[in-house]
Design an enzyme around this catalytic site. Structure first.
Site, PDB file in Angstrom:
ATOM      1  N   CYS A  23       0.863  -1.109   0.488  1.00 17.30           N
ATOM      2  CA  CYS A  23      -0.073   0.210   0.121  1.00 17.30           C
ATOM      3  C   CYS A  23       0.661   1.190  -0.074  1.00 17.30           C
ATOM      4  CB  CYS A  23      -1.131   0.269   1.351  1.00 17.30           C
ATOM      5  SG  CYS A  23      -2.221  -0.991   0.943  1.00 17.30           S
TER       6      CYS A  23
ATOM      7  N   PHE B 129     -10.529  -4.762  -0.719  1.00 16.22           N
ATOM      8  CA  PHE B 129      -9.304  -4.562  -1.955  1.00 16.22           C
ATOM      9  C   PHE B 129     -10.276  -3.973  -3.282  1.00 16.22           C
ATOM     10  CE2 PHE B 129      -5.920  -5.544   1.564  1.00 16.22           C
ATOM     11  CZ  PHE B 129      -5.491  -4.879   1.067  1.00 16.22           C
TER      12      PHE B 129
ATOM     13  N   HIS C  25      -3.658   7.135   2.108  1.00 17.81           N
ATOM     14  CA  HIS C  25      -4.036   6.399   1.410  1.00 17.81           C
ATOM     15  C   HIS C  25      -4.926   5.518   1.944  1.00 17.81           C
ATOM     16  CE1 HIS C  25      -3.385   2.274  -0.109  1.00 17.81           C
ATOM     17  NE2 HIS C  25      -3.651   1.610   0.743  1.00 17.81           N
TER      18      HIS C  25
ATOM     19  N   ASN D 294      -9.734  -0.129  -1.058  1.00 18.75           N
ATOM     20  CA  ASN D 294      -8.344  -0.086  -1.275  1.00 18.75           C
ATOM     21  C   ASN D 294      -7.813  -0.471  -2.298  1.00 18.75           C
ATOM     22  OD1 ASN D 294      -5.647  -0.459  -0.511  1.00 18.75           O
ATOM     23  ND2 ASN D 294      -5.421  -1.019   1.660  1.00 18.75           N
TER      24      ASN D 294
END
Length: 392
Positions: free
Chosen positions: A166, A217, A307, A340
């Site tokens: 990430c 995700f 993020h 994500n």
């Protein structure tokens, strides 16, 4: 440190000479759009699993992630061709890489072309390429295939960053910044591309971490053009990248544990991960804020491009720094719309940050001009860039 040589509150919003700037952003996605409301039934159907306990657990997780939609490479066609991907215990790393290697190249190419089009200059003006992915493994790497797909010059200088997770997008931005500032006239293409197929597995009570990934995700690609001393006739600087730092936290190596196995990538995320980030984020941000003389009481004078590793991380950061709720709007919107997407997500956050900044008029004190671009990844590694929003 003082603020000498830093153009604070400059109404013309020009980039400082010699400092790297983001000149364009681009993104791309696979064709499969997944609605979070339909994810649970689809996933259990595709994996031929009828465990009601695991199904209920995934349903609960899907509600807590705040994700509404995300894009994925996985499709009915892929599962028909490779049914072994949905079967427990079968070595499938070759099949996964065959799919992932092609998919990430295609998405990276599409994102880069979109970025170059927004930039407005020809691809032949790109001098350097930084390529980031945790979803492929091959020699030569995806950087070469992307360069070939874009018809870049064979003299283009390439950097390949694999398995940064990430934090990879901000790590790549840090590297691109260094390249741009140390090679006058250079233009760096940063491309990131990720797909969850590398870790796609059927649900298992022995791997509770997997359900978090299923709920959270997504896939996609991002791209940026970075260069110093923009040509204002043909280029529009978006963010100045003033100072970049990286830090890892000793003793946290197992907190984000990813391994490439015969069945693809397996991840384990420690429950205490959000707490570890919360406990260390003030000191890390303080080292960047010191550069412009901001103290730890002035968090809300800055913009925050974070993020979105998950809602727990955003919530804890907001609480620890006592941020106004709107400060993390861009991160929350990116998480809601794309999930994500690992290294790509910071590109989507920055796009939303530009949209959010249009709603806010910069005041006489210059609030919102300066901010932080942050990501957290394996290590645990903190990546941070002190930046100026030049679109205000």
């Amino acid at each position: 440190m003082g603020t000498e040589g830093i153009a604070q509150g400059d109404s013309t919003m020009k980039a400082n000479a010699g400092k790297a700037t983001i000149l364009a952003l681009g993104k791309a996605f696979p064709h499969q759009l997944v609605m979070q409301d339909f994810l649970v039934d689809g996933y259990f159907k595709d994996t031929n699993c009828d465990d009601p306990h695991l199904k209920q657990k995934l349903a609960r997780l899907c509600k807590t992630t705040t994700v509404k939609t995300r894009y994925v490479v996985m499709s009915d066609e892929i599962l028909k061709k490779y049914p072994e991907l949905a079967i427990e215990g079968i070595p499938t790393v070759k099949q996964r890489l065959d799919i992932c290697n092609d998919a990430v190249t295609q998405m990276a190419t599409e994102a880069s072309l979109a970025c170059i089009k927004k930039w407005g200059r020809p691809a032949s003006d790109i001098t350097h390429l930084v390529y980031v992915s945790s979803s492929e493994a091959r020699l030569p790497g995806g950087d070469l295939y992307l360069a070939r797909g874009l018809e870049l010059s064979p003299q283009t200088k390439r950097v390949l960053l694999y398995f940064s997770g990430c934090s990879g997008g901000v790590a790549g931005l840090r590297v691109a910044k260094d390249i741009a500032e140390n090679n006058p006239g250079s233009r760096v293409l940063l491309a990131t591309s990720e797909t969850t197929i590398i870790g796609y597995k059927p649900p298992s009570a022995h791997r509770p971490y997997d359900l978090v990934g299923v709920a959270l995700f997504g896939d996609g690609a991002g791209a940026m053009i970075i260069g110093s001393d923009p040509e204002l006739v043909s280029e529009k600087p978006l963010f100045e990248l003033h100072t970049a730092i990286q830090e890892f936290l000793p003793g946290t190596e197992k907190s984000i544990d990813g391994r490439l196995t015969e069945e693809g990538i397996s991840f384990k995320l420690a429950r205490e991960l959000p707490q570890i980030i919360e406990d260390n984020v003030e000191g890390f941000c303080g080292r960047l804020m010191d550069v412009i003389g901001f103290d730890n009481k002035e968090y809300n004078k800055m913009f925050w491009a974070v993020h979105p590793g998950g809602p727990a991380i955003l919530n804890r950061l907001e609480k620890r720094l006592d941020l106004f709720p709107e400060k993390l709007n861009a991160s929350r919107r990116a998480l809601m719309d794309y999930g994500n997407a690992s290294s790509n997500t910071i590109v989507y956050v920055l796009e939303y940050m530009i949209e959010e900044s249009k709603k806010i008029q910069k005041n006489e004190q210059g609030d919102g001009e300066w901010g932080l671009i942050l990501a957290f990844g394996p290590g645990i590694t903190f990546e941070g860039i002190l930046a100026r929003n030049l679109t205000l």
